[in-house]
Scaffold this motif. Structure first.
Motif, PDB file in Angstrom:
ATOM      1  N   ALA A  74      46.476  34.418  37.287  1.00  0.00           N
ATOM      2  CA  ALA A  74      45.750  33.220  37.727  1.00  0.00           C
ATOM      3  C   ALA A  74      46.688  32.016  37.763  1.00  0.00           C
ATOM      4  CB  ALA A  74      44.557  32.964  36.807  1.00  0.00           C
ATOM      5  N   ASP A 116      47.775  29.796  40.979  1.00  0.00           N
ATOM      6  CA  ASP A 116      47.527  28.357  40.941  1.00  0.00           C
ATOM      7  C   ASP A 116      48.772  27.587  41.413  1.00  0.00           C
ATOM      8  OD1 ASP A 116      46.739  25.793  40.345  1.00  0.00           O
ATOM      9  OD2 ASP A 116      46.212  26.194  38.263  1.00  0.00           O
ATOM     10  N   THR A 149      45.108  21.062  41.377  1.00  0.00           N
ATOM     11  CA  THR A 149      44.104  22.076  41.690  1.00  0.00           C
ATOM     12  C   THR A 149      42.707  21.508  41.496  1.00  0.00           C
ATOM     13  OG1 THR A 149      45.664  23.718  40.918  1.00  0.00           O
ATOM     14  CG2 THR A 149      43.376  24.423  41.143  1.00  0.00           C
ATOM     15  N   GLY A 150      41.934  21.551  42.551  1.00  0.00           N
ATOM     16  CA  GLY A 150      40.526  21.185  42.436  1.00  0.00           C
ATOM     17  C   GLY A 150      39.716  22.363  41.935  1.00  0.00           C
ATOM     18  N   SER A 151      39.922  23.508  42.568  1.00  0.00           N
ATOM     19  CA  SER A 151      39.261  24.722  42.092  1.00  0.00           C
ATOM     20  C   SER A 151      40.146  25.933  42.362  1.00  0.00           C
ATOM     21  CB  SER A 151      37.891  24.900  42.742  1.00  0.00           C
ATOM     22  OG  SER A 151      38.035  25.278  44.089  1.00  0.00           O
ATOM     23  N   LEU A 152      39.918  26.928  41.545  1.00  0.00           N
ATOM     24  CA  LEU A 152      40.713  28.159  41.571  1.00  0.00           C
ATOM     25  C   LEU A 152      39.736  29.316  41.468  1.00  0.00           C
ATOM     26  CD1 LEU A 152      43.380  29.861  40.965  1.00  0.00           C
ATOM     27  CD2 LEU A 152      42.999  29.286  38.572  1.00  0.00           C
ATOM     28  N   LYS A 153      39.844  30.245  42.425  1.00  0.00           N
ATOM     29  CA  LYS A 153      38.967  31.422  42.404  1.00  0.00           C
ATOM     30  C   LYS A 153      39.856  32.646  42.473  1.00  0.00           C
ATOM     31  CE  LYS A 153      34.883  33.558  43.641  1.00  0.00           C
ATOM     32  NZ  LYS A 153      35.296  34.922  43.316  1.00  0.00           N
ATOM     33  N   VAL A 154      39.653  33.566  41.555  1.00  0.00           N
ATOM     34  CA  VAL A 154      40.507  34.750  41.487  1.00  0.00           C
ATOM     35  C   VAL A 154      39.638  36.002  41.447  1.00  0.00           C
ATOM     36  CG1 VAL A 154      42.359  35.900  40.228  1.00  0.00           C
ATOM     37  CG2 VAL A 154      42.201  33.405  40.172  1.00  0.00           C
ATOM     38  N   ASP A 155      39.878  36.913  42.378  1.00  0.00           N
ATOM     39  CA  ASP A 155      39.195  38.209  42.377  1.00  0.00           C
ATOM     40  C   ASP A 155      40.195  39.290  42.008  1.00  0.00           C
ATOM     41  OD1 ASP A 155      36.500  37.538  43.203  1.00  0.00           O
ATOM     42  OD2 ASP A 155      37.387  36.990  45.134  1.00  0.00           O
ATOM     43  N   PHE A 156      39.915  39.993  40.921  1.00  0.00           N
ATOM     44  CA  PHE A 156      40.785  41.070  40.469  1.00  0.00           C
ATOM     45  C   PHE A 156      40.328  42.356  41.143  1.00  0.00           C
ATOM     46  CE2 PHE A 156      40.983  37.730  37.315  1.00  0.00           C
ATOM     47  CZ  PHE A 156      42.343  37.636  37.052  1.00  0.00           C
TER      48      PHE A 156
END
Lengths: 153, 153
Positions: B60, B64, B93-100
Motif C-alpha cells: 500500500a 501511495d 494523497t487524498g484517498s488510497l484504495k488497494v485491492d489485493f
C-alpha cells in the motif's frame, strides 16, 4: 490482558505490522473497548511524510493490521468463542480503502479505533478511524477475508 | 536519468516512502516508461505478511508514493514543463484504495506500474498495479491532490 495479536498462531505471527515475532515490525496490540477495538501506536521520528506529519503509508499499514485483527476478534465473539480456542481464525486483507481527512501530526501517539460494520460468511467489513490528539484525521475501511486453508498455494 | 523523486524540493524530500533524504525510508525511484510510470522495489526479508509473502502495508505504501510521484510528473508533462522548473508541483494523497488480487511472493523484485486515469484541476487520479514475476497481484487507485500552500497549518 492479552491483545488479539498475542493469540495468533506462531506460523501467522510474523507479519511486519502485527506479528509479535517480527522484531523489525510494528508489533501493534489491539484490544476490545466495548463494541469498538482500539490500538495505540507511536510513530518513530522518521515515519514522516511532509516534515511534522505522519507518513500515510504507515497509517494505511496500521489500519490494515488493526482491521484484520478486529475481524478475527469479531468472528470469535460472534461464535461465542475465546480467542485461544481452536481452530484459529485468521484474516487477510481483500481490500483496503483509506481517506486522508487532514494531515496527521507526527508528535502524538495515535489512537486507532475499529468498528465492525458487517460479518457476512467468511468476510468481515471493518471501519477504522485514526485519531491524533483526539481528532480524527484518517478513515479506513477494510474488507477482511478469512484466510483460505490453501493460502498462497 | 533522474527519477521523479530526485526533483522534489528539499523540504519535501523527507517522506518515509519516497524521500531521497530519509535514510530510514524506502527511497523509491520512479520513471516514465512511455505513457506509464514504473518503480522497482525489492522488499526486505522481514517485510513479510504470512511467511513467504510480502506485507500488504508495504505494498500500500509503495502504491501511495508511486502514485503521488506519478501525479506530479503527469502535471508537469500536461503543462509541457520539465520537472526541475519552478514552481514545483507536489502532491499528497487524498484517498488510497488497494485491492489485493492474490498473495504477493516475497522473493521477487516488485514492479509497480502507474497509469494516469484523469487530471481534473488540482486532482490527479492514478491507477497503479503491483506485479511480482510479471503477474499482477495488487491493484491500487490513488486520488492525489496538489499540496495546498498552507498544508498542515
Amino acid at each position: 490482558m492479552k491483545a488479539f495479536q498475542d493469540h495468533y498462531p506462531e506460523n501467522l505471527a510474523h507479519c511486519y505490522g502485527c506479528g509479535r515475532l517480527n522484531t523489525h515490525g510494528h508489533q501493534i496490540k489491539t484490544h476490545w473497548d466495548g463494541e469498538e477495538t482500539v490500538t495505540h501506536f507511536t510513530p518513530e521520528s522518521y515515519h514522516t511524510a511532509v516534515p511534522g506529519f505522519t507518513y500515510g503509508g504507515l497509517i494505511a499499514s496500521l489500519i490494515d493490521c488493526h482491521s484484520t485483527g478486529t475481524a478475527a476478534a469479531a468472528m470469535y465473539r460472534a461464535q461465542g468463542r475465546e480467542m485461544d480456542t481452536l481452530p484459529p481464525f485468521r484474516f487477510v486483507t481483500g481490500s483496503l480503502k483509506v481517506d486522508f481527512l487532514k494531515p496527521t501530526p507526527l508528535a502524538a501517539t495515535l489512537e486507532i479505533r475499529g468498528r465492525v460494520k458487517e460479518i457476512k460468511g467468511r468476510k468481515v467489513i471493518v471501519e477504522t478511524t485514526v485519531l491524533a490528539g483526539g481528532v480524527a484525521t484518517v478513515r479506513g475501511e477494510v474488507v477482511a477475508v478469512q484466510m483460505p486453508e490453501n493460502f498462497g498455494a
